[in-house]
Motif scaffolding. Structure first.
Motif, short mmCIF file in Angstrom:
data_model
loop_
_atom_site.label_atom_id
_atom_site.label_comp_id
_atom_site.label_asym_id
_atom_site.label_seq_id
_atom_site.Cartn_x
_atom_site.Cartn_y
_atom_site.Cartn_z
N LYS A 4 -0.62 4.89 -9.39
CA LYS A 4 -1.41 3.91 -8.62
C LYS A 4 -2.09 2.97 -9.60
O LYS A 4 -2.10 3.24 -10.82
CB LYS A 4 -2.45 4.62 -7.76
CG LYS A 4 -3.43 5.43 -8.58
CD LYS A 4 -4.37 6.21 -7.69
CE LYS A 4 -5.17 7.14 -8.50
NZ LYS A 4 -6.38 7.32 -8.76
N GLN A 54 0.23 -2.13 -0.68
CA GLN A 54 0.17 -0.83 -0.01
C GLN A 54 -0.89 0.01 -0.70
O GLN A 54 -0.87 0.15 -1.93
CB GLN A 54 1.53 -0.14 -0.09
CG GLN A 54 1.61 1.07 0.81
CD GLN A 54 2.97 1.75 0.73
OE1 GLN A 54 3.95 1.17 0.29
NE2 GLN A 54 3.02 2.99 1.13
N SER A 57 -3.16 5.47 0.66
CA SER A 57 -2.93 6.27 1.87
C SER A 57 -1.61 5.89 2.53
O SER A 57 -1.22 6.47 3.55
CB SER A 57 -4.09 6.09 2.86
OG SER A 57 -3.97 4.83 3.50
N GLY A 58 -0.94 4.87 1.99
CA GLY A 58 0.35 4.45 2.56
C GLY A 58 0.21 3.26 3.50
O GLY A 58 1.20 2.73 3.99
N LYS A 59 -1.04 2.81 3.73
CA LYS A 59 -1.25 1.69 4.64
C LYS A 59 -0.85 0.37 3.98
O LYS A 59 -1.21 0.10 2.83
CB LYS A 59 -2.73 1.64 5.05
CG LYS A 59 -2.99 0.60 6.11
CD LYS A 59 -4.44 0.62 6.58
CE LYS A 59 -4.62 -0.53 7.55
NZ LYS A 59 -5.94 -1.04 7.63
N GLN A 60 -0.10 -0.44 4.75
CA GLN A 60 0.33 -1.75 4.27
C GLN A 60 -0.72 -2.79 4.66
O GLN A 60 -1.16 -2.81 5.80
CB GLN A 60 1.69 -2.08 4.92
CG GLN A 60 2.43 -3.24 4.33
CD GLN A 60 3.08 -2.93 2.98
OE1 GLN A 60 3.38 -1.78 2.68
NE2 GLN A 60 3.31 -3.96 2.19
#
Ligand code: ATP
Length: 135
Positions: A4, A54, A57-60
């Motif tokens: 990340k 992104q 948490s995987g949210k776009q």
């Protein structure tokens, strides 16, 4: 190796996003670029565009980002731009008017026209409209 990197999107008025992300896509004067963790140090001039990223948490996320500068180094990326908005903040009518204003200035063929400034105004309006149409 990190999986990340830290992203900051700021304008003179606000902090649009500060957090950990896994990818980022934006656009500079030399074209679109994508950033992943452990990217080599880079600096770019930003043009008005739709920026996506992104989070961990995987949210776009999708946002309008204006002209400015981008820097990444040591898993820290910064977009410092003149303005930035989330899709739901975009005033579509205002962007339509800005687009019409820029287009009519371009047609005037005034020799004193600051063409770079007008082109940037048009790019801002087009990117805002593109994003507003996505919601
Ligand atoms: P305008 O000519 O309508 O002011 P602009 O592209 O010149 O548009 P900017 O200089 O990018 O505007 O932004 C000035 C401020 O106005 C910023 O705070 C920006 O977020 C806000 N803004 C500009 N246009 C819009 C819009 N269509 N919807 C929401 N906020 C906007």
């Amino acid at each position: 190796m990190e999986n990340k990197f830290h992203l900051t999107i700021i304008t003179p008025d606000r902090e649009l996003f500060i957090g950990e992300v896994v990818s980022l896509n934006s656009e500079g004067s030399e074209g679109h670029f994508g950033i992943l963790p452990n990217h080599a140090p880079m600096i770019a001039t930003l043009v008005p565009t739709v920026t996506t990223f992104q989070d961990v948490s995987g949210k776009q996320h999708t946002a309008f980002t204006s002209d400015g500068v981008f820097k990444v180094n040591n898993n820290k990326a910064v977009l410092l731009c003149n303005s930035a908005e989330w899709p739901e903040e975009i005033d579509k009518e205002r962007a339509e008017k800005a687009k019409e204003r820029a287009e009519s200035r371009m047609k005037e063929k005034d020799k004193n026209l600051d063409s770079t400034r007008v082109q940037l105004a048009l790019l801002r309006a087009l990117a805002r409209l593109k994003l507003a149409q996505q919601i």
